[in-house]
Design a protein around this motif. Structure first.
Motif, PDB file in Angstrom:
ATOM      1  N   TYR A 109     -10.046  20.431  27.614  1.00 24.36           N
ATOM      2  CA  TYR A 109      -9.036  19.382  27.616  1.00 24.36           C
ATOM      3  C   TYR A 109      -8.930  18.773  26.219  1.00 24.36           C
ATOM      4  CZ  TYR A 109      -9.858  19.373  32.728  1.00 24.36           C
ATOM      5  OH  TYR A 109     -10.013  19.721  34.047  1.00 24.36           O
ATOM      6  N   LEU A 110      -7.749  18.271  25.903  1.00 21.25           N
ATOM      7  CA  LEU A 110      -7.534  17.518  24.669  1.00 21.25           C
ATOM      8  C   LEU A 110      -7.298  16.060  25.028  1.00 21.25           C
ATOM      9  CD1 LEU A 110      -6.950  17.636  21.514  1.00 21.25           C
ATOM     10  CD2 LEU A 110      -4.545  17.539  22.187  1.00 21.25           C
ATOM     11  N   GLU A 111      -8.052  15.166  24.388  1.00 22.99           N
ATOM     12  CA  GLU A 111      -7.881  13.729  24.625  1.00 22.99           C
ATOM     13  C   GLU A 111      -7.457  13.057  23.327  1.00 22.99           C
ATOM     14  OE1 GLU A 111     -10.327  10.829  27.227  1.00 22.99           O
ATOM     15  OE2 GLU A 111     -11.335  10.831  25.266  1.00 22.99           O
ATOM     16  N   ILE A 112      -6.280  12.451  23.341  1.00 20.27           N
ATOM     17  CA  ILE A 112      -5.767  11.736  22.180  1.00 20.27           C
ATOM     18  C   ILE A 112      -6.347  10.327  22.192  1.00 20.27           C
ATOM     19  CG2 ILE A 112      -3.696  10.875  21.033  1.00 20.27           C
ATOM     20  CD1 ILE A 112      -2.213  13.257  22.391  1.00 20.27           C
ATOM     21  N   ASN A 113      -6.964   9.952  21.095  1.00 21.68           N
ATOM     22  CA  ASN A 113      -7.632   8.658  21.008  1.00 21.68           C
ATOM     23  C   ASN A 113      -6.618   7.561  20.690  1.00 21.68           C
ATOM     24  OD1 ASN A 113      -9.046   6.345  19.925  1.00 21.68           O
ATOM     25  ND2 ASN A 113     -10.872   7.618  19.850  1.00 21.68           N
ATOM     26  N   ALA A 114      -6.361   6.713  21.687  1.00 18.81           N
ATOM     27  CA  ALA A 114      -5.542   5.509  21.500  1.00 18.81           C
ATOM     28  C   ALA A 114      -6.390   4.314  21.900  1.00 18.81           C
ATOM     29  CB  ALA A 114      -4.274   5.592  22.333  1.00 18.81           C
ATOM     30  N   HIS A 115      -7.643   4.362  21.550  1.00 17.36           N
ATOM     31  CA  HIS A 115      -8.649   3.459  22.095  1.00 17.36           C
ATOM     32  C   HIS A 115      -9.423   2.687  21.028  1.00 17.36           C
ATOM     33  CE1 HIS A 115     -12.914   2.852  23.378  1.00 17.36           C
ATOM     34  NE2 HIS A 115     -12.343   2.329  24.450  1.00 17.36           N
ATOM     35  N   CYS A 116      -9.853   3.354  19.968  1.00 20.29           N
ATOM     36  CA  CYS A 116     -10.737   2.717  18.985  1.00 20.29           C
ATOM     37  C   CYS A 116     -10.039   1.532  18.323  1.00 20.29           C
ATOM     38  CB  CYS A 116     -11.175   3.724  17.932  1.00 20.29           C
ATOM     39  SG  CYS A 116     -12.326   4.959  18.550  1.00 20.29           S
ATOM     40  N   ARG A 117     -10.785   0.461  18.126  1.00 19.43           N
ATOM     41  CA  ARG A 117     -10.166  -0.749  17.571  1.00 19.43           C
ATOM     42  C   ARG A 117     -10.742  -1.158  16.229  1.00 19.43           C
ATOM     43  NH1 ARG A 117     -12.326  -5.049  22.151  1.00 19.43           N
ATOM     44  NH2 ARG A 117     -14.519  -4.450  22.120  1.00 19.43           N
ATOM     45  N   GLN A 118     -11.508  -0.302  15.575  1.00 17.89           N
ATOM     46  CA  GLN A 118     -12.033  -0.642  14.250  1.00 17.89           C
ATOM     47  C   GLN A 118     -10.868  -0.832  13.273  1.00 17.89           C
ATOM     48  OE1 GLN A 118     -13.293   1.875  16.127  1.00 17.89           O
ATOM     49  NE2 GLN A 118     -15.238   0.880  16.653  1.00 17.89           N
ATOM     50  N   ASN A 119     -10.991  -1.829  12.418  1.00 14.25           N
ATOM     51  CA  ASN A 119      -9.896  -2.169  11.504  1.00 14.25           C
ATOM     52  C   ASN A 119      -9.495  -0.988  10.623  1.00 14.25           C
ATOM     53  OD1 ASN A 119      -9.776  -4.791  12.464  1.00 14.25           O
ATOM     54  ND2 ASN A 119     -11.167  -5.594  10.902  1.00 14.25           N
ATOM     55  N   GLU A 120     -10.487  -0.226  10.183  1.00 18.17           N
ATOM     56  CA  GLU A 120     -10.198   0.890   9.282  1.00 18.17           C
ATOM     57  C   GLU A 120      -9.297   1.926   9.956  1.00 18.17           C
ATOM     58  OE1 GLU A 120     -14.312  -0.722   8.186  1.00 18.17           O
ATOM     59  OE2 GLU A 120     -13.141  -0.372  10.003  1.00 18.17           O
ATOM     60  N   LEU A 121      -9.565   2.223  11.216  1.00 17.84           N
ATOM     61  CA  LEU A 121      -8.755   3.197  11.941  1.00 17.84           C
ATOM     62  C   LEU A 121      -7.375   2.648  12.278  1.00 17.84           C
ATOM     63  CD1 LEU A 121     -11.538   4.552  14.304  1.00 17.84           C
ATOM     64  CD2 LEU A 121     -10.350   5.879  12.540  1.00 17.84           C
ATOM     65  N   CYS A 122      -7.340   1.398  12.694  1.00 17.46           N
ATOM     66  CA  CYS A 122      -6.046   0.793  13.038  1.00 17.46           C
ATOM     67  C   CYS A 122      -5.138   0.692  11.823  1.00 17.46           C
ATOM     68  CB  CYS A 122      -6.269  -0.582  13.663  1.00 17.46           C
ATOM     69  SG  CYS A 122      -7.000  -0.523  15.321  1.00 17.46           S
ATOM     70  N   ALA A 123      -5.726   0.466  10.657  1.00 19.74           N
ATOM     71  CA  ALA A 123      -4.929   0.296   9.443  1.00 19.74           C
ATOM     72  C   ALA A 123      -4.150   1.556   9.075  1.00 19.74           C
ATOM     73  CB  ALA A 123      -5.831  -0.114   8.282  1.00 19.74           C
ATOM     74  N   VAL A 124      -4.641   2.724   9.484  1.00 22.52           N
ATOM     75  CA  VAL A 124      -3.948   3.965   9.150  1.00 22.52           C
ATOM     76  C   VAL A 124      -3.136   4.499  10.337  1.00 22.52           C
ATOM     77  CG1 VAL A 124      -5.626   4.578   7.384  1.00 22.52           C
ATOM     78  CG2 VAL A 124      -5.938   5.439   9.717  1.00 22.52           C
ATOM     79  N   GLY A 125      -3.094   3.740  11.434  1.00 18.27           N
ATOM     80  CA  GLY A 125      -2.249   4.127  12.561  1.00 18.27           C
ATOM     81  C   GLY A 125      -2.943   4.893  13.654  1.00 18.27           C
TER      82      GLY A 125
END
Length: 253
Positions: A109-125
């Protein structure tokens, strides 16, 4: 149309950044029916963000070639009696499609991550930012589903402005087969998603014992997942036994 996702027992090991690899999945295969490896950063922006996380002492998978890493890890699980999945992060869609093809060919299965909330990850979309952008997330799902892979998304409850049942409906229309829900302190959101879609719903957060399994099953979850204690056989055995009882399974271990 009802989802075709299924694994037995309906207990998953949830991805842990920098820890959830093939060895981790094999260690839990005695108890779980599926293992979500990753998360793995795919494109340049996501990898740069993951590198920043490492700089502040978080563990991350940062192989030179993330797609080759996915393929290698899945290949090594070919003889392990567990359904593999890979959680991926990307600020752009094309690497997600490439990962989808690998997962398809490895029957994962492929799971797309729309979960992590770290600022660094959110800053790049990535992560939670993608959760807030339902159009882009649906496009990721649509492009991945077009490869023939079984695709879903890891999402988080209690994000202001995000209607999870409505989002789940949109992802289902885009071709999603499952949704993996970190319920936070809003466990009843599982029932709302179950009522709104035919997706296979995996409930996550605080799954430790019979009481927590029963609550999610009562809300209609098709499966539950264990995150942080996924390397603890005492917890896994306890949850496995609860899943077996609550979902009426006959499982040979």
């Amino acid at each position: 149309m009802a989802s075709t996702v299924s694994f037995t027992p309906p207990l998953a090991l949830a991805s842990l950044s920098g820890e959830a690899d093939a060895d981790w999945a094999r260690a839990g295969a005695e108890y779980a029916g599926s293992a979500f490896l990753g998360g793995i950063a795919l494109d340049a922006d996501a990898r740069a963000a993951a590198s920043e996380l490492v700089d502040r002492d978080r563990t991350e998978f940062l192989p030179d070639d993330p797609l080759a890493f996915i393929d290698r890890e899945l290949e090594s699980l070919a003889e392990t009696p567990i359904k593999p999945a890979f959680n991926v992060r990307s600020a752009t869609v094309d690497p997600v499609v490439d990962a989808a093809r690998i997962c398809r060919d490895r029957e994962a299965y492929l799971e797309i991550n729309a979960h992590c909330r770290q600022n660094e990850l959110c800053a790049v979309g990535c992560g939670e930012t993608l959760l807030r952008d339902d159009e882009r997330l649906a496009r990721y799902v649509d492009r991945a589903a077009a490869t023939g892979v079984t695709v879903g998304a890891k999402v988080r409850a209690e994000v202001p402005g995000v209607d999870l049942p409505g989002l789940a409906r949109r992802l289902e229309r885009a071709g999603a087969d499952f949704v993996h829900v970190d319920a936070m302190d809003s466990e009843s959101v599982i029932a709302d998603i179950v009522d709104a879609t035919d997706l296979f719903v995996i409930a996550n957060n605080g799954v430790r014992d019979d009481e927590t399994v029963r609550e999610y099953v009562d809300y209609g979850a098709d499966a539950v997942s264990v995150g942080r204690p996924s390397d603890n056989p005492v917890v896994l055995e306890r949850v496995h036994d609860a899943v077996e009882q609550r979902l009426g399974l006959e499982v040979n271990r």
